[in-house]
Design a protein around this motif. Structure first.
Motif, PDB file in Angstrom:
ATOM      1  N   MET A   1       0.834  -1.208   0.000  1.00  0.00           N
ATOM      2  CA  MET A   1       0.000   0.000   0.000  1.00  0.00           C
ATOM      3  C   MET A   1       0.870   1.260   0.000  1.00  0.00           C
ATOM      4  N   THR A   2       0.482   2.253  -0.764  1.00  0.00           N
ATOM      5  CA  THR A   2       1.168   3.546  -0.661  1.00  0.00           C
ATOM      6  C   THR A   2       0.687   4.248   0.617  1.00  0.00           C
ATOM      7  N   ASP A   4      -0.609   7.064   0.796  1.00  0.00           N
ATOM      8  CA  ASP A   4      -1.918   7.633   0.476  1.00  0.00           C
ATOM      9  C   ASP A   4      -3.041   6.606   0.664  1.00  0.00           C
ATOM     10  N   GLU A   5      -2.782   5.397   0.228  1.00  0.00           N
ATOM     11  CA  GLU A   5      -3.772   4.321   0.388  1.00  0.00           C
ATOM     12  C   GLU A   5      -3.969   3.962   1.859  1.00  0.00           C
ATOM     13  N   MET A   6      -2.861   3.991   2.615  1.00  0.00           N
ATOM     14  CA  MET A   6      -2.976   3.725   4.063  1.00  0.00           C
ATOM     15  C   MET A   6      -3.887   4.762   4.713  1.00  0.00           C
ATOM     16  N   ARG A   7      -3.672   6.011   4.323  1.00  0.00           N
ATOM     17  CA  ARG A   7      -4.470   7.094   4.907  1.00  0.00           C
ATOM     18  C   ARG A   7      -5.948   6.903   4.602  1.00  0.00           C
ATOM     19  N   ARG A   8      -6.225   6.537   3.357  1.00  0.00           N
ATOM     20  CA  ARG A   8      -7.636   6.343   2.969  1.00  0.00           C
ATOM     21  C   ARG A   8      -8.270   5.163   3.705  1.00  0.00           C
ATOM     22  N   GLU A   9      -7.509   4.072   3.819  1.00  0.00           N
ATOM     23  CA  GLU A   9      -8.016   2.876   4.505  1.00  0.00           C
ATOM     24  C   GLU A   9      -8.281   3.194   5.986  1.00  0.00           C
ATOM     25  N   TYR A  96      -2.510  -3.050   6.478  1.00  0.00           N
ATOM     26  CA  TYR A  96      -1.881  -1.946   5.745  1.00  0.00           C
ATOM     27  C   TYR A  96      -0.602  -2.361   5.022  1.00  0.00           C
ATOM     28  N   GLY A  97      -0.232  -3.639   5.153  1.00  0.00           N
ATOM     29  CA  GLY A  97       0.931  -4.143   4.425  1.00  0.00           C
ATOM     30  C   GLY A  97       2.263  -3.579   4.854  1.00  0.00           C
TER      31      GLY A  97
END
Ligand SMILES: [Fe+2]
Ligand SMILES: [Fe+2]
Length: 190
Positions: A1-2, A4-9, A96-97
């Motif tokens: 996950m980037t 940005d993707e972590m933040r969204r999740e 979150y990987g």
């Protein structure tokens, strides 16, 4: 996950105020990492995700801990909220990987501390106490320390304040917090 993707999740999983707190800790952790010399990306991710296990209600935490093989001590049994730190240290990988031992340790230690904490551990612990959304008597004094003191001096004050706070509430003092503070005093550099 980037990132940005972590933040969204994370935003999807946490309630609004908890997410705002998480962003506050992430940004504060980066500022502290710049000042005291730690990896800024790790500081951001650790700050962002430190409370990721707060997506669970308090009464769900013991079962979530058991599921992950986390041992529940006497203090944690009495105060299950403390378990969110240990659960979160594993959830960063599951959800979150993030596969990073330093980030995981900082999250594991963010609530009660531990002996021999790393620079990143101390930064996350302190950022959690002073991020901009925090508002309690004395928080301004803690924030002011950043420009005046070394990270260890700041951390010692933070631990002492935490211990005083729980004692005044007639609450349990976690042995790891005492260990963290004793370690600092016993290993003080002149
Ligand atoms: Fe927390
Ligand atoms: Fe927090």
């Amino acid at each position: 996950m980037t990132v940005d993707e972590m933040r969204r999740e994370l935003q999807r999983r946490l309630k609004k105020s908890r997410f705002a707190h998480s962003i506050g800790v992430a940004n504060t952790a980066v500022a502290l990492a710049k000042k005291f010399g730690a990896d800024e990306t790790k500081a951001y991710i650790a700050g962002l995700l430190h409370d990721c296990a707060r997506e669970f209600e308090n009464d769900e935490l013991p079962a979530q801990a058991k599921l992950r093989g986390i041992e529940i001590g006497d203090v944690e049994r009495a105060m299950p909220l403390l378990l969110h730190a240990y659960i979160g240290a594993q959830m960063i990988t599951e959800i979150y990987g993030v596969d990073d031992a330093e980030i995981s340790q900082a999250i594991y230690r963010h609530t009660v501390g531990a002996a021999n904490m790393s620079t990143l551990d101390k930064i996350i612990y302190f950022a959690d106490m002073i991020e901009p959304n925090r508002n309690y008597p004395g928080v301004e004094n803690l924030r002011a320390l950043v420009d005046e003191k070394s990270l260890d001096e700041i951390f010692l004050t933070a631990l002492s304040e935490s211990i005083i706070f729980v004692v005044q509430k007639n609450s349990l003092v976690h042995p790891a917090t005492v260990a963290a503070r004793n370690f600092l005093l016993l290993n003080k550099r002149e």
